[in-house]
Design an enzyme around this catalytic site. Sequence first.
Site, PDB file in Angstrom:
ATOM      1  N   CYS A  15     -42.401 -30.735 -52.212  1.00 40.43           N
ATOM      2  CA  CYS A  15     -41.566 -31.381 -53.229  1.00 40.43           C
ATOM      3  C   CYS A  15     -42.379 -31.634 -54.495  1.00 40.43           C
ATOM      4  CB  CYS A  15     -40.924 -32.653 -52.686  1.00 40.43           C
ATOM      5  SG  CYS A  15     -39.569 -33.253 -53.748  1.00 40.43           S
ATOM      6  N   HIS A  39     -38.163 -30.734 -47.931  1.00 37.06           N
ATOM      7  CA  HIS A  39     -38.894 -31.721 -47.135  1.00 37.06           C
ATOM      8  C   HIS A  39     -38.771 -31.433 -45.633  1.00 37.06           C
ATOM      9  CE1 HIS A  39     -39.944 -34.827 -50.143  1.00 37.06           C
ATOM     10  NE2 HIS A  39     -38.856 -34.407 -50.773  1.00 37.06           N
TER      11      HIS A  39
END
Length: 341
Positions: free
Chosen positions: A130, A242
Amino acid sequence: MLRIIIASLFISSVISATTKPTIGILTNPSDLKDYDKSLYSYFPSSYVKWIEQAGARVIPIHWDSSYDEITSILNQINGVLFTGGDVDLYLNNTQPGFTFNKFTDTASFIFQKVIQFNKAGKFYPLLGICQGFQLINYIASSYYEVLTRMTDDLGKQRLLEVNSEEDSFVLKSIDSVTLEYLKNVDGPYYSHNWGVVQHTYEKAYSLGAFFKIIAYSRDGVNLKYVTICEGREVPIYGYQFHPEKHQFEWITKATHDVQHITYSQQLAMDFIAMARKNDNTISDEELAKLIIYNYKQINRMEIPNTSFSQVYLFDRNRNETKSDLQQLGIYQNIKFFRKRH
């Protein structure tokens, strides 16, 4: 020739160089409303659990440490992880000259050291997730403003669109049934307001020269963005999504079904398998001083609008002043990318 050698290392089945891998995780300046960033740094506990369930130990790398401290740690561990977060990554243009904030400065130094280790023959993986994905793209771009605003991608699962023109060691680590599920049924979990689009790879030449694009996703208005990138010559790579949240975050919208747990575990095992090829060692005494167990975990389950069930919190008691060595590291890094790409 170098690309052939590195590619063979990615998929090698040789005996591991270490059976006790240790991963360094870079801390973030606190963006937790109740813990001011001038006093604290942190990272979510889910990343530690994600690494540990794949068979490795964790040492925090404090973003405000000196380069000497960081170099000492890097020489003893087997891989590095840049986590998600909410840090301003860009250059600090309020200072004279070509300077950027200390967090990005530290990440850039680590990035450069990992390149040096690999080019010297030591296999050394670096993974960004991320914000960490965005960070490695920013550094590899020679500090081009790489981020594009995304729409409605906070707490969403998006299908993977695989780039069939590129070979990928990441996708080889996911079994075919699970990969088809992520491509056609329900994709990985995203929590981001910014992303990197393919056009940026074309405009920032050094970015496309350093990374190949492995997969894309699309935001809420169908804007296509890069979601997996892999280094062409060194094992530096990243995910915009994620994987850790499917297993270890229970207050987000990430699903906890078998398919998502499976891909998360497979990606973690792949990262640690690469770290096992690195023959760095750390003494028991040094590990006892540095290991994550020395730090407190904070329960965040009852905090409104939080993304993390638990975080590791670190007191800010380090020196942020750039030494001559640190400043030299910045300019060497910029020079490397400008000359090479």
